[in-house]
Design an enzyme around this catalytic site. Sequence first.
Site, PDB file in Angstrom:
ATOM      1  N   HIS A 207       0.243 -79.269-141.269  1.00 30.88           N
ATOM      2  CA  HIS A 207      -1.074 -78.741-140.870  1.00 30.88           C
ATOM      3  C   HIS A 207      -1.399 -77.525-141.743  1.00 30.88           C
ATOM      4  CE1 HIS A 207      -3.967 -76.576-138.328  1.00 30.88           C
ATOM      5  NE2 HIS A 207      -4.166 -77.701-137.684  1.00 30.88           N
ATOM      6  N   CYS A 245      -6.595 -80.932-141.381  1.00 32.04           N
ATOM      7  CA  CYS A 245      -7.448 -80.333-140.346  1.00 32.04           C
ATOM      8  C   CYS A 245      -8.729 -79.845-141.013  1.00 32.04           C
ATOM      9  CB  CYS A 245      -6.703 -79.201-139.665  1.00 32.04           C
ATOM     10  SG  CYS A 245      -7.718 -78.368-138.432  1.00 32.04           S
ATOM     11  N   HIS A 274      -7.134 -83.777-137.913  1.00 33.45           N
ATOM     12  CA  HIS A 274      -7.831 -83.069-136.835  1.00 33.45           C
ATOM     13  C   HIS A 274      -9.261 -82.908-137.334  1.00 33.45           C
ATOM     14  CE1 HIS A 274      -3.872 -80.849-135.525  1.00 33.45           C
ATOM     15  NE2 HIS A 274      -3.858 -82.135-135.231  1.00 33.45           N
ATOM     16  N   HIS A 320     -10.547 -78.804-131.656  1.00 31.76           N
ATOM     17  CA  HIS A 320     -11.119 -77.827-130.712  1.00 31.76           C
ATOM     18  C   HIS A 320     -12.547 -78.169-130.299  1.00 31.76           C
ATOM     19  CE1 HIS A 320      -8.501 -74.771-133.090  1.00 31.76           C
ATOM     20  NE2 HIS A 320      -7.801 -75.749-132.556  1.00 31.76           N
ATOM     21  N   TYR A 333      -9.431 -76.489-125.982  1.00 29.75           N
ATOM     22  CA  TYR A 333      -8.840 -77.763-125.546  1.00 29.75           C
ATOM     23  C   TYR A 333      -9.321 -78.222-124.174  1.00 29.75           C
ATOM     24  CZ  TYR A 333      -6.135 -77.816-129.729  1.00 29.75           C
ATOM     25  OH  TYR A 333      -5.786 -77.871-131.049  1.00 29.75           O
TER      26      TYR A 333
HETATM   27  C1  DNO Z   1      -4.286 -75.721-133.171  1.00 27.40           C
HETATM   28  C2  DNO Z   1      -3.467 -76.881-133.579  1.00 27.40           C
HETATM   29  C3  DNO Z   1      -2.245 -76.388-134.277  1.00 27.40           C
HETATM   30  C4  DNO Z   1      -1.324 -77.496-134.794  1.00 27.40           C
HETATM   31  C5  DNO Z   1      -0.076 -76.902-135.362  1.00 27.40           C
HETATM   32  C6  DNO Z   1       0.878 -77.951-135.847  1.00 27.40           C
HETATM   33  O1  DNO Z   1      -5.215 -75.815-132.468  1.00 27.40           O
HETATM   34  O2  DNO Z   1      -4.157 -77.756-134.352  1.00 27.40           O
HETATM   35  O3  DNO Z   1      -1.553 -75.596-133.363  1.00 27.40           O
HETATM   36  O4  DNO Z   1      -1.006 -78.384-133.799  1.00 27.40           O
HETATM   37  O5  DNO Z   1      -0.360 -76.024-136.386  1.00 27.40           O
HETATM   38  O6  DNO Z   1       2.114 -77.365-135.976  1.00 27.40           O
END
Ligand code: DNO
Length: 357
Positions: A207, A245, A274, A320, A333
């Site tokens: 990530h 992400c 993401h 998010h 979340y």
């Molecule tokens: C935050 C998430 C992150 C992700 C981590 C993976 O909202 O997307 O916490 O899960 O960075 O280790």
Amino acid sequence: MKMTFRWYGSQYDPIPLKYIKQIPGMTGVMGLLEKPAGIEWPEDEFIKLKEEVNEAGLEIEIIESVNVHEDIKTGLPSRDHYIENYIKTIRMLAKHGVKVIVYNFMPVFDWLRTDLARVIPEDGSNSLYFNEEDLGEMGPIEIVERTAKGSGSFTLPGWEPERLSKLEFTLKQYEDVTPEDLRNHYKYFLDAVIPVCEEVGVKMACHPDDPAWPIFGLPRIAHSQADFDKIVKLHDSPANTLCLCTGSLGSNPENNIPEIIRHFGEMNRISALHVRNVKYLGYRHFREAAHLSAAGDLDMYEIMKAIFETCPDTYVRPDHGRMIWDEKGRAGYGLFDRALGATYLNGLWEAIDKTKK
Ligand code: DNO
């Protein structure tokens, strides 16, 4: 594409699995166990989690936040012990059908915001917010205290109490670590875990740094296409992949997200995404926006098209959400806005798919 939803387990997540199942097109969860970095994840707890998810008619093929211990990132001799635990966790997860493990290699913090519930004036909803100027006044300890206060009773991903209780000590550990050192320590970690992943059929998905630039003078090495070009070569293997992400990388307007997806998608190095939108408010200043392209500055159509054309077999989740409809929950979340996000992304996907035909 498999549409999934981050879920913290029934003990920690107020959202029942049946609600997740009722979101159209949802195939499973990106699940996790809330465990301190460095420990071997207990098999019995994972089996329980998996059974619960499967009973709700959902899959759990992708796991998030198997956190990497700071001693690994800072390259201390004790890292070997923590790497051993990490490997045991990989083997255990693989045994129970997990295909992808999402993690990050960010020093000390996972993601960072200066406000967890900034009201969006146009509609009265609220979302996560970041302004670099506020950081100047605050410093790491203060921001952590403020974030903990703003999170209600929830643990935020990457902000686990165990991690934060050692904050001062951990920050000190990084005083002499340069980005180049961090990359070397990263290579040491990958050299140990990637061969195991190849053996058991799991992909590691890194990530990006969030926000996508260095903070508090800490070394950060995962926030641009050039950074990830180096990371995929640190241990060159199809098991060394990205969790792309869009909101983390997209916090820096210089990152062209559809282009980055195409670049790594064509290399077959994206195994998870993401997907969320960001609204730029100034230099190193942004808030999170609804998923709809028009609500922020990322082009979600171009993003979904890049996924469709270069890495269609990945796990995707809405990221998010804002807090809407008076929902109370874990910052970013909640159920409602993420459900809207998933539905919108599925709609884009259907349109892209049908246009191609
Ligand atoms: C935050 C998430 C992150 C992700 C981590 C993976 O909202 O997307 O916490 O899960 O960075 O280790």
